[in-house]
Design a protein around this motif. Structure first.
Motif, PDB file in Angstrom:
ATOM      1  N   PRO A 231      37.183  22.311  49.547  1.00 45.45           N
ATOM      2  CA  PRO A 231      38.198  23.292  49.145  1.00 45.45           C
ATOM      3  C   PRO A 231      39.164  23.634  50.278  1.00 45.45           C
ATOM      4  CG  PRO A 231      36.087  24.364  49.514  1.00 45.45           C
ATOM      5  CD  PRO A 231      35.828  22.896  49.580  1.00 45.45           C
ATOM      6  N   PRO A 232      40.418  23.950  49.923  1.00 45.94           N
ATOM      7  CA  PRO A 232      41.401  24.336  50.929  1.00 45.94           C
ATOM      8  C   PRO A 232      41.225  25.800  51.335  1.00 45.94           C
ATOM      9  CG  PRO A 232      42.382  24.416  48.767  1.00 45.94           C
ATOM     10  CD  PRO A 232      40.989  23.900  48.574  1.00 45.94           C
ATOM     11  N   ASP A 233      41.898  26.171  52.392  1.00 41.79           N
ATOM     12  CA  ASP A 233      41.838  27.548  52.869  1.00 41.79           C
ATOM     13  C   ASP A 233      42.914  28.359  52.150  1.00 41.79           C
ATOM     14  OD1 ASP A 233      41.362  29.856  54.241  1.00 41.79           O
ATOM     15  OD2 ASP A 233      42.389  29.220  56.085  1.00 41.79           O
ATOM     16  N   VAL A 234      42.544  28.950  51.024  1.00 38.90           N
ATOM     17  CA  VAL A 234      43.469  29.783  50.252  1.00 38.90           C
ATOM     18  C   VAL A 234      42.840  31.152  50.029  1.00 38.90           C
ATOM     19  CG1 VAL A 234      44.563  27.830  49.086  1.00 38.90           C
ATOM     20  CG2 VAL A 234      42.564  28.931  48.052  1.00 38.90           C
ATOM     21  N   PRO A 235      43.658  32.197  49.846  1.00 45.54           N
ATOM     22  CA  PRO A 235      43.104  33.533  49.565  1.00 45.54           C
ATOM     23  C   PRO A 235      42.368  33.527  48.235  1.00 45.54           C
ATOM     24  CG  PRO A 235      45.425  33.656  50.192  1.00 45.54           C
ATOM     25  CD  PRO A 235      45.124  32.212  49.957  1.00 45.54           C
ATOM     26  N   THR A 236      41.390  34.392  48.115  1.00 43.41           N
ATOM     27  CA  THR A 236      40.647  34.538  46.858  1.00 43.41           C
ATOM     28  C   THR A 236      41.049  35.839  46.170  1.00 43.41           C
ATOM     29  OG1 THR A 236      38.802  35.634  47.981  1.00 43.41           O
ATOM     30  CG2 THR A 236      38.700  33.232  47.762  1.00 43.41           C
ATOM     31  N   LEU A 237      40.949  35.839  44.845  1.00 44.26           N
ATOM     32  CA  LEU A 237      41.313  37.015  44.057  1.00 44.26           C
ATOM     33  C   LEU A 237      40.057  37.806  43.682  1.00 44.26           C
ATOM     34  CD1 LEU A 237      44.019  35.481  41.689  1.00 44.26           C
ATOM     35  CD2 LEU A 237      44.359  36.693  43.841  1.00 44.26           C
ATOM     36  N   LYS A 238      40.183  39.136  43.683  1.00 45.05           N
ATOM     37  CA  LYS A 238      39.059  40.006  43.361  1.00 45.05           C
ATOM     38  C   LYS A 238      39.054  40.331  41.873  1.00 45.05           C
ATOM     39  CE  LYS A 238      36.992  44.489  44.467  1.00 45.05           C
ATOM     40  NZ  LYS A 238      37.142  45.759  45.224  1.00 45.05           N
ATOM     41  N   LEU A 239      37.913  40.158  41.249  1.00 38.12           N
ATOM     42  CA  LEU A 239      37.743  40.467  39.829  1.00 38.12           C
ATOM     43  C   LEU A 239      37.311  41.923  39.665  1.00 38.12           C
ATOM     44  CD1 LEU A 239      35.872  37.206  38.873  1.00 38.12           C
ATOM     45  CD2 LEU A 239      38.092  37.869  37.963  1.00 38.12           C
ATOM     46  N   ALA A 240      37.984  42.647  38.769  1.00 36.85           N
ATOM     47  CA  ALA A 240      37.650  44.057  38.519  1.00 36.85           C
ATOM     48  C   ALA A 240      36.332  44.147  37.766  1.00 36.85           C
ATOM     49  CB  ALA A 240      38.763  44.722  37.728  1.00 36.85           C
ATOM     50  N   GLU A 241      35.434  45.014  38.222  1.00 40.05           N
ATOM     51  CA  GLU A 241      34.122  45.149  37.593  1.00 40.05           C
ATOM     52  C   GLU A 241      34.136  46.108  36.402  1.00 40.05           C
ATOM     53  OE1 GLU A 241      31.293  46.222  40.543  1.00 40.05           O
ATOM     54  OE2 GLU A 241      31.589  44.402  41.739  1.00 40.05           O
ATOM     55  N   SER A 242      34.954  47.146  36.471  1.00 37.96           N
ATOM     56  CA  SER A 242      34.996  48.126  35.369  1.00 37.96           C
ATOM     57  C   SER A 242      36.450  48.521  35.082  1.00 37.96           C
ATOM     58  CB  SER A 242      34.163  49.367  35.730  1.00 37.96           C
ATOM     59  OG  SER A 242      32.831  49.024  35.983  1.00 37.96           O
ATOM     60  N   PRO A 243      37.242  47.580  34.594  1.00 39.52           N
ATOM     61  CA  PRO A 243      38.646  47.913  34.338  1.00 39.52           C
ATOM     62  C   PRO A 243      38.807  48.812  33.116  1.00 39.52           C
ATOM     63  CG  PRO A 243      38.168  45.704  33.563  1.00 39.52           C
ATOM     64  CD  PRO A 243      36.931  46.191  34.256  1.00 39.52           C
ATOM     65  N   ILE A 244      39.883  49.579  33.105  1.00 37.14           N
ATOM     66  CA  ILE A 244      40.197  50.442  31.962  1.00 37.14           C
ATOM     67  C   ILE A 244      41.516  49.925  31.354  1.00 37.14           C
ATOM     68  CG2 ILE A 244      40.736  52.785  31.214  1.00 37.14           C
ATOM     69  CD1 ILE A 244      39.142  53.821  33.586  1.00 37.14           C
TER      70      ILE A 244
END
Length: 337
Positions: A231-244
């Motif tokens: 894998p390349p060095d790219v930023p990762t995205l955060k998944l919301a655990e309890s979105p409204i």
């Protein structure tokens, strides 16, 4: 934004050159037909010279025949006179045809064209407007609008960073969108994008293309997890655990709609909806979602709150997008861990 307009210009120039090449081929075929017709007449003249020009031998025979007639000095009958007049008419018609043929040989431009030139021009015009209609069909006014919106949103630091994590998911059947969720190369996308495919490629704008394999899938929620090799060095995205999901709340999403790549757009939440027998409702999104947006991450408060997977049509909104909750993605990631 500049790259998107450059791609439009490239397609337009390519189609124009293709049509010009086809038109030149038509004209070459047409000219060859004209020259072949002309050469056939020339060959006939070489092969059958007696057909058009009497020889000296025939002249001698004719003189001998006339001399014999004069010596015999017999009186011609009425029938013989009529035959002689008919022969003279035939000779005059033959001489007239020979003169016309000689004129056409010496003046090839005077020969009638078998295919009128205006027909060729008409065919060229029809072919010229075909790619123009195709371009307007693909790059319609709504598409131009979302290009403007994307250019405006991409100036924001947060969206510019998110775009580095969004990739194009390529298969032999087409393309979709995916995004990085871990530093070890896990990519989230839709199951229908990679289902029953033999080869999967994940392409990032700056890092290039990477081979990927399917490591987890959820056909009910239309989700899939891919694993990139090296894998390349790219930023990762955060998944919301309890979105409204509050109706009329503004959200943003990034994807690869139509023939474009890395398009950022925005819309508002409509609300929940039961869909295709799912236990958990999906979320409706009032936004310009197109083919190729499948797998696009939906952002709110710097977190991914869902994944776009389809579009539908509502009486009060028209065409709207649909996305799966981020909770479902987190559940599927547990299978990989």
């Amino acid at each position: 934004m500049f790259r998107q307009y450059l791609s439009i210009l490239y397609i337009t120039i390519y189609d124009t050159l293709l049509i010009s090449h086809f038109y030149c081929k038509l004209m070459n075929i047409y000219e060859r037909c004209v020259h072949m017709n002309h050469d056939e007449h020339k060959d006939e003249d070489k092969i059958n010279p007696k057909k058009h020009f009497p020889t000296a031998e025939n002249d001698i025979e004719a003189e001998e025949f006339a001399s014999n007639d004069a010596l015999e000095e017999h009186e011609l009958t009425q029938e013989e006179i009529e035959q002689e007049e008919f022969r003279q008419l035939v000779l005059e018609a033959q001489q007239e045809a020979l003169a016309k043929e000689a004129f056409l040989r010496n003046n090839p431009k005077a020969r009638k064209r078998r295919v009128p030139r205006w027909i060729v021009w008409l065919m060229a015009l029809v072919l010229l407007f075909q790619p123009v209609a195709f371009i307007f069909d693909i790059y319609s006014l709504p598409a131009i609008d979302f290009l403007k919106t994307s250019a405006k949103l991409s100036k924001r630091d947060d969206i510019a960073k998110w775009k580095q994590s969004v990739a194009v998911v390529l298969t032999e059947d087409g393309k979709g969108t995916g995004f990085s969720v871990s530093s070890d190369g896990l990519i989230v996308t839709n199951n229908h994008v990679v289902e029953n495919t033999k080869q999967i490629t994940v392409s990032f704008e700056e890092q290039g293309r990477f081979a990927a394999s399917l490591v987890a899938q959820d056909s009910v929620n239309d989700l899939a997890i891919l694993q990139i090799k090296d894998p390349p060095d790219v930023p990762t995205l955060k998944l919301a655990e309890s979105p409204i999901y509050v109706p009329d709340t503004k959200v943003r999403f990034i994807g690869n709609p139509l023939n474009f790549f890395g398009i950022a757009n925005e819309g508002t939440l409509i609300g929940e909806s039961n869909w295709a027998g799912r236990d958990v409702p999906i979320i409706l999104l009032n936004a310009p979602v197109y083919r190729g947006n499948s797998g696009s991450p939906v952002f709110q408060n710097n977190e991914v709150i869902g994944v776009v997977f389809a579009i539908t049509e509502l009486d009060s909104y028209g065409k709207v997008g649909m996305f799966i909750r981020s909770n479902e993605v987190l559940e599927l990631l547990k299978e990989v861990e």
